[in-house]
Design an enzyme around this catalytic site. Structure first.
Site, PDB file in Angstrom:
ATOM      1  N   SER A 229      48.207  58.787   9.907  1.00 13.05           N
ATOM      2  CA  SER A 229      48.011  59.908   8.986  1.00 13.05           C
ATOM      3  C   SER A 229      47.973  59.568   7.509  1.00 13.05           C
ATOM      4  O   SER A 229      47.625  60.413   6.696  1.00 13.05           O
ATOM      5  CB  SER A 229      49.082  60.965   9.214  1.00 13.05           C
ATOM      6  OG  SER A 229      48.725  61.711  10.337  1.00 13.05           O
TER       7      SER A 229
ATOM      8  N   LYS B 168      53.287  65.495   0.277  1.00 11.74           N
ATOM      9  CA  LYS B 168      52.978  66.169   1.543  1.00 11.74           C
ATOM     10  C   LYS B 168      54.088  67.166   1.858  1.00 11.74           C
ATOM     11  O   LYS B 168      55.273  66.845   1.653  1.00 11.74           O
ATOM     12  CB  LYS B 168      52.884  65.090   2.641  1.00 11.74           C
ATOM     13  CG  LYS B 168      52.378  65.604   3.981  1.00 11.74           C
ATOM     14  CD  LYS B 168      52.145  64.429   4.931  1.00 11.74           C
ATOM     15  CE  LYS B 168      51.616  64.866   6.270  1.00 11.74           C
ATOM     16  NZ  LYS B 168      51.355  63.738   7.182  1.00 11.74           N
TER      17      LYS B 168
ATOM     18  N   SER C 130      46.744  63.259   9.150  1.00  8.76           N
ATOM     19  CA  SER C 130      47.209  64.567   8.754  1.00  8.76           C
ATOM     20  C   SER C 130      47.548  64.686   7.268  1.00  8.76           C
ATOM     21  O   SER C 130      47.645  65.800   6.757  1.00  8.76           O
ATOM     22  CB  SER C 130      48.445  64.933   9.577  1.00  8.76           C
ATOM     23  OG  SER C 130      49.533  64.065   9.256  1.00  8.76           O
TER      24      SER C 130
HETATM   25  N1  GLN Z   1      46.526  62.083  14.301  1.00  9.13           N
HETATM   26  C1  GLN Z   1      47.782  61.663  14.865  1.00  9.13           C
HETATM   27  C2  GLN Z   1      48.477  62.835  15.491  1.00  9.13           C
HETATM   28  O1  GLN Z   1      47.903  63.859  15.504  1.00  9.13           O
HETATM   29  C3  GLN Z   1      48.625  61.052  13.809  1.00  9.13           C
HETATM   30  C4  GLN Z   1      49.434  62.015  13.050  1.00  9.13           C
HETATM   31  C5  GLN Z   1      50.292  61.369  12.020  1.00  9.13           C
HETATM   32  O2  GLN Z   1      50.194  60.157  11.792  1.00  9.13           O
HETATM   33  N2  GLN Z   1      51.144  62.178  11.440  1.00  9.13           N
HETATM   34  O3  GLN Z   1      49.569  62.756  15.965  1.00  9.13           O
END
Ligand code: GLN
Length: 442
Positions: free
Chosen positions: A160, A61, A136
């Site tokens: 995520s 990532k 994400s």
């Molecule tokens: N969807 C969550 C957010 O937007 C989680 C993001 C993540 O775990 N990086 O913050």
């Protein structure tokens, strides 16, 4: 046995063939460099000097620093930011002869649940290209699902890793907070973030987790943990499981999970109890003030002087929403009220889980309460945030949790979430590998 070089050629062919369509890899090491590394690994294998990840190819990532690649965070803000060092997790992978292929796409600065906030267009779900892959860590799940590599790294702040793992039909693990070094990870929310692995099987994910875990002097809050015993994965044992008492709206997902639980109860004779977490309804409302505040604070260095461009001038709307929200929450006149209130509820949820884990060893639930939407379909901010209703709680509690594919609803992969107490990854993985076995017999 296939050599690392043969495997590499196969992966590179596949990437050449399909990456345009799925938009997964943003950047790869040069072919020449990769071939050189694969030959070195093959040589080590031949001489019986190879590390535990020899022959594994890995996607990363882009919020994790890899020397020589761009840690762009899938953002225009950092698109030209070339890493000058390896994050601790990358160093550990290299020490075990894993080969990093390149950087994959994600939501911008890990802010999102669908992959659509990337400044470089969304990733497409390899199981159905019209759908979001989840986010994400969209590219991290998709690169494994598409067969572009063996393993990948993502980060999980509120779901995520688990959320895209569920939508793409792969295994994804959020380790216990502080069990994996965050040195070299560009923060979303430092009190919640964890780096974790994706793989096609539980044992591969466990292997990568075992390589990256452990105390690191560069991350002062990181803690040591027991070495995982990978030989015990798949061995039949007795467990007491909890089923999360939480109603989700999608009955097809719920039915699939219920059916799976019935099946494993019958097959393994595991004891099963219902578990209620009273404050779970507050998880999303608790999570966002913490994330907005910590993200706002973490991004103050992105003022256009040292790293990349000024964030407010070049980021997308979701990132801007969090920066503006964080600026508001942290205004002096509020005296930190909302942040501290959120931290108190976080503690409450953490306590509830530690009580629950006195009664049961594992808590099961669906990973994501809804199916992925079509790419580009307009959904509200609240709907987007609701993808994480069942994953956020373990970030707040700090315990470990993972998603394992258990079937399909309307042709779309669905994962079960397997959660264990802090630093109980071994137990979580043992249960996961036994559940995984029941998938294979279908
Ligand atoms: N969807 C969550 C957010 O937007 C989680 C993001 C993540 O775990 N990086 O913050």
């Amino acid at each position: 046995m296939v050599t690392a070089l043969e495997k590499l050629r196969k992966y590179l062919d596949k990437i050449r063939d399909k990456n345009k369509e799925f938009n997964i890899f943003l950047e790869l090491f040069s072919e020449e460099e990769l071939i050189k590394k694969a030959k070195e690994v093959d040589e080590k294998i031949k001489n019986k000097r190879a590390g535990r990840l020899a022959g594994y190819f890995i996607g990363v990532k882009p919020n994790i620093n890899v020397l020589g690649l761009h840690a762009s965070c899938s953002s225009k803000v950092l698109e030209n930011y070339l890493s000058t060092y390896d994050a601790t997790v990358i160093k550990k992978i290299k020490d075990e002869d894993g080969i990093i292929l390149g950087m994959v796409n994600s939501d911008e600065f890990a802010c999102g649940s669908s992959g659509e906030t990337s400044a470089f267009s969304p990733v497409r779900n390899p199981t159905n290209p019209n759908l979001i892959p989840g986010g994400s860590s969209s590219g991290s799940a998709a690169c494994v699902a598409a067969g572009f590599c063996d393993l990948s790294l993502g980060s999980d702040t509120g779901g995520s890793i688990r959320n895209p793992a569920s939508h793409c039909g792969v295994v994804g693990i959020k380790p216990s907070y502080a069990s994996v070094s965050r040195y070299g990870l560009i923060d979303l929310s430092m009190s919640l973030d964890q780096i974790g692995p994706f793989a096609r099987t539980v044992s591969d994910a466990a292997l990568l987790l075992d390589v990256i875990r452990g105390k690191d002097e560069n991350d002062s809050i990181s803690l040591n943990s027991k070495k995982l015993n990978l030989n015990d994965l798949g061995k039949k044992k007795d467990f007491v499981l909890g089923i999360l008492d939480f109603k989700i709206n999608n009955s097809k997902i719920q039915n699939l999970i219920d059916k799976k639980i019935k099946e494993i109860k019958k097959k393994y004779n595991w004891k099963i109890k219902k578990i209620k977490i009273d404050h779970i309804d507050l998880a999303i409302e608790t999570y966002y003030p913490i994330v907005y505040t910590e993200f706002f604070s973490g991004t103050r260095k992105l003022d256009g002087r040292k790293y990349g461009k000024k964030i407010e001038d070049f980021c997308g709307p979701e990132v801007l929403r969090r920066i503006l929200g964080g600026a508001e929450i942290t205004k002096a006149e509020h005296e930190g009220r909302n942040y501290h209130l959120a931290l108190r509820v976080k503690k409450l949820i953490e306590k509830e889980y530690s009580e629950a884990f006195k009664e049961v060893e594992i808590i099961l639930s669906p990973t994501v309460p809804r199916l992925p939407h079509k790419i580009g379909e307009k959904i509200s901010v609240e709907e987007m945030y609701s993808y994480d209703a069942l994953t956020i709680p373990s970030n707040l509690a700090g315990n470990c949790s993972m998603s394992l594919p258990v079937g399909k609803v309307e042709g779309i992969p669905v994962g079960i979430q397997i959660m264990a107490d802090k630093f109980n990854e071994q137990k979580m993985l043992e249960v996961a590998s036994l559940i995984e076995k029941t998938n294979e017999t279908k």
